[in-house]
Enzyme design. Structure first.
Site, mmCIF file in Angstrom:
data_model
loop_
_atom_site.group_PDB
_atom_site.id
_atom_site.type_symbol
_atom_site.label_atom_id
_atom_site.label_comp_id
_atom_site.label_asym_id
_atom_site.label_seq_id
_atom_site.Cartn_x
_atom_site.Cartn_y
_atom_site.Cartn_z
ATOM 1 C CD GLU A 304 31.811 40.122 59.825
ATOM 2 O OE1 GLU A 304 32.889 40.191 60.474
ATOM 3 O OE2 GLU A 304 31.660 40.646 58.718
ATOM 4 N N PRO A 305 29.601 36.213 64.151
ATOM 5 C CG PRO A 305 27.849 34.795 64.765
ATOM 6 C CD PRO A 305 28.168 36.020 63.946
ATOM 7 N N GLY A 306 32.081 33.901 65.157
ATOM 8 C CA GLY A 306 32.893 32.759 64.741
ATOM 9 C C GLY A 306 33.159 31.881 65.949
ATOM 10 N NE ARG A 307 36.715 34.189 70.727
ATOM 11 C CZ ARG A 307 38.030 34.236 70.726
ATOM 12 N NH1 ARG A 307 38.716 33.286 71.326
ATOM 13 N NH2 ARG A 307 38.673 35.245 70.162
ATOM 14 N NE ARG A 344 42.220 31.500 71.528
ATOM 15 C CZ ARG A 344 41.820 31.747 72.767
ATOM 16 N NH1 ARG A 344 41.793 30.759 73.671
ATOM 17 N NH2 ARG A 344 41.451 32.957 73.132
ATOM 18 C CB CYS A 375 61.865 22.102 71.931
ATOM 19 S SG CYS A 375 62.167 20.335 71.731
ATOM 20 C CE1 TYR A 405 40.084 32.998 65.001
ATOM 21 C CE2 TYR A 405 38.648 32.885 66.914
ATOM 22 C CZ TYR A 405 38.964 33.426 65.686
ATOM 23 O OH TYR A 405 38.154 34.382 65.119
#
Length: 447
Positions: A304-307, A344, A375, A405
């Site tokens: 399950e690769p995403g990144r 991130r 801020c 992400y």
């Protein structure tokens, strides 16, 4: 005699940062005007046309990464983890490249279906799935649902009107020593069931006794940014042993083993990343050994690769708003984005690079920290990066490896809308997601 011969100390300051091939899309170059181009399009032109901040996504890079996984894992099912980045276009690209799609909510499911992804190739994941989302997934005909709790077994049994294939998520108690927020393979965390626990045994037994649920395999996820493939070999060994136990007790052979994702990518020069050929060899060897030891037929592996599919395909552009030299301290470059479009850094202490995109600087450089407009003192985009000493407001900064992400985690803090996503390929641009406006924010406020 040249200036460099008179003042040799200037040599280090005259060096221009190079575009590291490990963190930029493959089709990244400087054009004849000294501007950075991605997919044949100058980034400065995108900033001018669509404004900043703006996410740029190289379609060819996404497809290239999909093909790399298909090449090194020809017999495995590659399931794109959509939580990293999901738009209709991205879903269509990965499906066209032969990948399945993993979704974690009714919203992600709706986007995948709207993109034309075959429901049979969709996997529903996530912890704490509401009844309505399980109902939507079952009615849509998703191929598999990953069971994460005893409650989900009860809910699925109630909503299923025909046999529903499920995977059971187990924690194999493998510590990859990453950031605490993304260590999901250890026993003491919220996902799934600890391997070998009474709860896991109970969950398997309950599923096996439900006529409308078909247990087709086991699932695990070890964490994120994992660059050592040996962890996956150990996961194979532990989970094959459990699959063999299920066969011995129930006479039921589980044909699928999902090893999750979490494969590391490089965010800055020198970062470790996952070596796909090495991972493939280790998984293959572990399967051979574990199946032989347990006298168990080889299951089909899922990854399950995403990144690892989209991170390197993304570049985020910002305008410089101000340059502040703090006496006795740092130099801050204030950009017109920040933690809204890239949380991130604040969440995980992630580190990024940043370069000037509208020109190829050749003069002296300074070490600076690129900070955001919001801020919060912790609103930092890139710390300790080399930027031109003559950097001025209005210039365009590019931050590479921002495809994963960023859009998914973006917020509207301080009432600032989320950036658009502009895809590039073969010298052309396509607006995938438009910029969020104050009118969009007001439309949800019913007063």
């Amino acid at each position: 005699m040249t200036l460099l011969e008179i003042f040799p100390s200037l040599r280090s300051g005259m060096q221009s940062p190079r575009l590291d091939a490990t963190i930029w899309p493959c089709e990244t170059h400087y054009d004849d005007l000294g501007r950075i181009t991605v997919g044949g399009v100058a980034l400065a032109d995108i900033a001018d046309q669509y404004g900043t901040p703006v996410y740029v996504l190289d379609e060819s890079e996404v497809r290239r990464r999909c093909r790399a996984y298909r090449k090194y894992f020809p017999d495995a099912e590659i399931v794109y983890a959509a939580k990293a980045l999901l738009t209709k276009s991205v879903a269509a690209w990965v499906a066209e490249e032969g990948l399945s799609v993993d979704v974690c909510s009714a919203g992600e499911l709706a986007i995948a279906l709207a993109a034309g992804v075959d429901p049979e190739r969709i996997v529903l994941h996530g912890s704490g799935k509401p009844f309505t989302e399980l109902e939507s997934a079952v009615h849509a005909g998703v191929g598999r649902i990953v069971v994460d709790s005893i409650t989900e077994i009860t809910l699925l049994a109630a909503v299923a009107t025909r046999p529903q294939r499920v995977l059971l998520r187990l924690s194999p108690d493998i510590d990859v020593h990453g950031h605490p927020a993304v260590r999901t393979g250890v026993a003491d965390q919220k996902f799934g069931f600890p391997l070998g626990s009474a709860a896991a045994v109970d969950a398997i037994d309950r599923i096996m006794r439900q006529p409308m649920l078909e247990l087709v395999g086991l699932h695990c996820h070890l964490g994120s940014q994992i660059h050592d493939p040996d962890f996956y070999g150990e996961a194979v060994r532990r989970l094959i042993a459990e699959m063999s136990r299920v066969h011995s007790e129930y006479g039921h052979t589980l044909p699928q083993l999902d090893l999750g994702g979490g494969h590391a990518v490089a965010y800055r020069c020198g970062d470790a990343e996952m070596n796909l050929p090495e991972l493939a060899d280790i998984v293959e060897d572990a399967l051979d050994a574990a199946c032989a030891l347990n006298h168990f037929p080889r299951p089909r592996i899922s990854l399950e690769p995403g990144r690892a599919i989209v991170a390197r395909a993304g570049v985020t552009l910002y305008r410089v708003m101000a340059v502040k030299h703090v006496e006795g301290g740092r130099t801050f470059v204030i950009a017109d984005g920040g933690m809204n479009d890239n949380p991130r850094v604040a969440l995980y202490g992630a580190r990024y690079d940043a370069v000037v995109a509208n020109r190829h600087p050749t003069g002296p450089h300074m070490t600076a920290t690129v900070a955001g407009r919001y801020c919060e003192a912790g609103d930092i985009l890139a710390a300790d990066v080399l930027l031109p000493a003559d950097l001025r407001p209005g210039e365009v900064l590019a931050v590479p490896c921002t495809g994963a992400y960023h859009h998914s985690l973006a917020s509207t803090y301080n009432g600032v809308g989320r950036p658009p996503i502009i895809s590039v390929r073969n010298g052309r641009c396509h607006e995938q997601i438009r910029r969020e406006t104050p009118a969009d924010l007001l439309a949800r406020d019913l007063g």
